[in-house]
Design a protein around this motif. Structure first.
Motif, mmCIF file in Angstrom:
data_model
loop_
_atom_site.group_PDB
_atom_site.id
_atom_site.type_symbol
_atom_site.label_atom_id
_atom_site.label_comp_id
_atom_site.label_asym_id
_atom_site.label_seq_id
_atom_site.Cartn_x
_atom_site.Cartn_y
_atom_site.Cartn_z
ATOM 1 N N LYS A 220 15.400 29.055 35.238
ATOM 2 C CA LYS A 220 16.298 28.732 36.265
ATOM 3 C C LYS A 220 16.888 30.057 37.016
ATOM 4 C CE LYS A 220 18.753 26.063 34.140
ATOM 5 N NZ LYS A 220 19.347 24.771 33.537
ATOM 6 N N PRO A 221 17.193 29.903 38.210
ATOM 7 C CA PRO A 221 17.668 31.252 39.023
ATOM 8 C C PRO A 221 18.856 31.662 38.038
ATOM 9 C CG PRO A 221 17.175 29.748 40.530
ATOM 10 C CD PRO A 221 17.022 28.696 39.428
ATOM 11 N N PHE A 222 18.752 33.110 37.555
ATOM 12 C CA PHE A 222 19.486 33.402 36.622
ATOM 13 C C PHE A 222 20.330 34.844 37.206
ATOM 14 C CE2 PHE A 222 20.491 35.967 33.177
ATOM 15 C CZ PHE A 222 21.169 35.089 31.967
ATOM 16 N N LEU A 223 21.522 34.954 37.213
ATOM 17 C CA LEU A 223 22.079 36.138 37.549
ATOM 18 C C LEU A 223 22.945 37.026 36.689
ATOM 19 C CD1 LEU A 223 22.844 38.163 40.051
ATOM 20 C CD2 LEU A 223 24.794 36.877 40.582
ATOM 21 N N GLY A 224 22.478 38.081 36.279
ATOM 22 C CA GLY A 224 23.286 38.787 35.091
ATOM 23 C C GLY A 224 24.063 39.752 35.906
ATOM 24 N N ILE A 225 25.123 40.183 35.413
ATOM 25 C CA ILE A 225 26.504 41.118 36.084
ATOM 26 C C ILE A 225 27.066 41.818 34.878
ATOM 27 C CG2 ILE A 225 28.649 41.201 37.179
ATOM 28 C CD1 ILE A 225 27.970 38.291 38.563
ATOM 29 N N CYS A 226 26.980 43.249 35.030
ATOM 30 C CA CYS A 226 27.475 44.091 34.145
ATOM 31 C C CYS A 226 26.922 44.119 32.488
ATOM 32 C CB CYS A 226 28.879 44.096 34.240
ATOM 33 S SG CYS A 226 29.856 45.451 33.677
ATOM 34 N N ILE A 227 27.742 43.695 31.771
ATOM 35 C CA ILE A 227 27.489 43.448 30.282
ATOM 36 C C ILE A 227 26.209 42.253 30.435
ATOM 37 C CG2 ILE A 227 27.941 42.801 28.292
ATOM 38 C CD1 ILE A 227 28.929 45.588 28.493
ATOM 39 N N GLY A 228 26.434 41.371 31.234
ATOM 40 C CA GLY A 228 25.466 40.575 31.512
ATOM 41 C C GLY A 228 23.822 40.943 31.823
ATOM 42 N N LEU A 229 23.905 42.234 32.449
ATOM 43 C CA LEU A 229 22.597 42.939 32.519
ATOM 44 C C LEU A 229 22.319 43.531 31.252
ATOM 45 C CD1 LEU A 229 20.210 44.693 33.820
ATOM 46 C CD2 LEU A 229 22.187 46.344 34.432
ATOM 47 N N GLN A 230 23.085 44.373 30.589
ATOM 48 C CA GLN A 230 22.889 45.037 29.500
ATOM 49 C C GLN A 230 22.387 44.301 28.014
ATOM 50 O OE1 GLN A 230 26.293 47.661 28.722
ATOM 51 N NE2 GLN A 230 26.261 48.597 30.472
ATOM 52 N N MET A 231 22.974 42.994 28.172
ATOM 53 C CA MET A 231 22.853 42.091 27.094
ATOM 54 C C MET A 231 21.247 41.581 27.111
ATOM 55 S SD MET A 231 26.695 40.367 26.839
ATOM 56 C CE MET A 231 25.944 39.102 25.634
ATOM 57 N N LEU A 232 20.604 41.456 28.139
ATOM 58 C CA LEU A 232 19.423 41.192 28.452
ATOM 59 C C LEU A 232 18.264 42.078 27.699
ATOM 60 C CD1 LEU A 232 19.554 39.824 32.039
ATOM 61 C CD2 LEU A 232 19.463 38.501 29.885
ATOM 62 N N PHE A 233 18.839 43.362 27.585
ATOM 63 C CA PHE A 233 17.862 44.250 26.858
ATOM 64 C C PHE A 233 17.802 44.219 25.325
ATOM 65 C CE2 PHE A 233 17.870 45.281 30.975
ATOM 66 C CZ PHE A 233 16.664 46.122 31.315
ATOM 67 N N GLU A 234 16.851 44.960 24.684
ATOM 68 C CA GLU A 234 16.838 44.869 23.375
ATOM 69 C C GLU A 234 17.558 45.167 22.274
ATOM 70 O OE1 GLU A 234 11.672 44.986 22.833
ATOM 71 O OE2 GLU A 234 12.585 46.863 23.577
ATOM 72 N N ARG A 235 18.254 46.535 22.557
ATOM 73 C CA ARG A 235 19.166 47.319 21.810
ATOM 74 C C ARG A 235 20.065 48.118 22.734
ATOM 75 N NH1 ARG A 235 20.316 48.056 16.666
ATOM 76 N NH2 ARG A 235 18.602 46.337 16.424
ATOM 77 N N SER A 236 21.277 48.307 22.095
ATOM 78 C CA SER A 236 22.256 49.284 22.794
ATOM 79 C C SER A 236 22.784 50.327 21.898
ATOM 80 C CB SER A 236 23.486 48.450 23.276
ATOM 81 O OG SER A 236 24.634 49.255 23.939
ATOM 82 N N GLU A 237 22.946 51.699 22.509
ATOM 83 C CA GLU A 237 23.675 52.616 21.887
ATOM 84 C C GLU A 237 25.131 52.405 21.484
ATOM 85 O OE1 GLU A 237 20.813 56.314 23.176
ATOM 86 O OE2 GLU A 237 23.117 56.273 23.988
ATOM 87 N N GLU A 238 25.734 51.351 21.956
ATOM 88 C CA GLU A 238 27.014 50.992 21.969
ATOM 89 C C GLU A 238 27.309 50.264 20.761
ATOM 90 O OE1 GLU A 238 30.983 49.328 24.349
ATOM 91 O OE2 GLU A 238 28.720 48.877 24.934
ATOM 92 N N GLY A 239 27.508 50.677 19.674
ATOM 93 C CA GLY A 239 27.340 49.991 18.350
ATOM 94 C C GLY A 239 26.168 49.706 17.733
#
Length: 212
Positions: free
Chosen positions: A76-95
């Motif tokens: 469905k139409p889905f809008l990610g904002i800030c961390i909501g963008l970053q969490m959509l990716f595979e892995r983060s250098e933050e932790g």
């Protein structure tokens, strides 16, 4: 059935997001919720948040929202904002934490030691304040928003997509980074539209009317 579900996993002040969306939503119903069933039944989903990505991912799991977010992002139409963008990716250098893996790519930290502006002045991390957002092609979510319009940012990390065709916009802050991504029914941004005055409200208006 509600029209817009704003996902609450305990990170950040989501009421400002809810109020901004409600301001432009007309007769559409908007609800902040941590109930996976409500997320599943909503017509549109907003995935915002603030804080450290390891904490955000842990809270998402603890509240049973992991699968609900993935299902919403697929359907469905889905809008990610800030961390909501970053969490959509595979892995983060933050932790060094795994994300949801909706988009291939990494979340990287701004390199403090070489963050300088065009005038040679040292740039602070986090990147905080207004900055220009430059579109990568036309998209219904950019309707009524001039290329290079300014939005409000607060972040120390940025997404680095593995696939260039998902990049919907970039911003310059010591380096060029991706400030929006788009694919099918998903649009996600690094900035905060709820804090971005006219341009932010226009983006949220576009989301209410977007039918991918």
């Amino acid at each position: 059935m509600i029209d817009v579900a704003v996902i609450d996993y305990g990170m950040g002040n989501l009421r400002s997001v809810e109020k901004a969306i409600a301001h432009v939503a007309g007769e559409a119903t908007v609800r902040v919720t941590d109930d996976p069933a409500v997320v599943a039944s909503a017509r549109r989903v907003v995935f915002p948040g603030q804080g450290a990505m390891p904490d955000c991912m842990a809270e998402l799991e603890a509240r049973g929202l992991h699968d609900a977010v993935l299902k919403a992002a697929a359907e469905k139409p889905f809008l990610g904002i800030c961390i909501g963008l970053q969490m959509l990716f595979e892995r983060s250098e933050e932790g060094h934490v795994a994300g949801l893996g909706v988009f291939p790519g990494q979340v990287r930290r701004f390199p403090d030691e070489r963050m300088v502006g065009a005038d040679g002045a040292r740039l602070k991390v986090p990147h905080m304040g207004w900055n220009e957002v430059w579109h990568h092609g036309a998209h219904p979510m950019w309707a009524g928003i001039p290329d290079g319009d300014r939005f409000y940012f607060v972040h120390s990390y940025y997404v680095d997509p593995a696939q260039g065709d998902v990049v919907a916009a970039h911003t310059d802050y010591g380096l060029r980074f991706t400030s929006a991504v788009a694919r099918d029914n998903i649009f996600a941004v690094q900035f905060h539209p709820e804090k971005s005055a006219r341009a932010g409200l226009q983006l949220l208006t576009n989301f209410i009317g977007w039918n991918p």
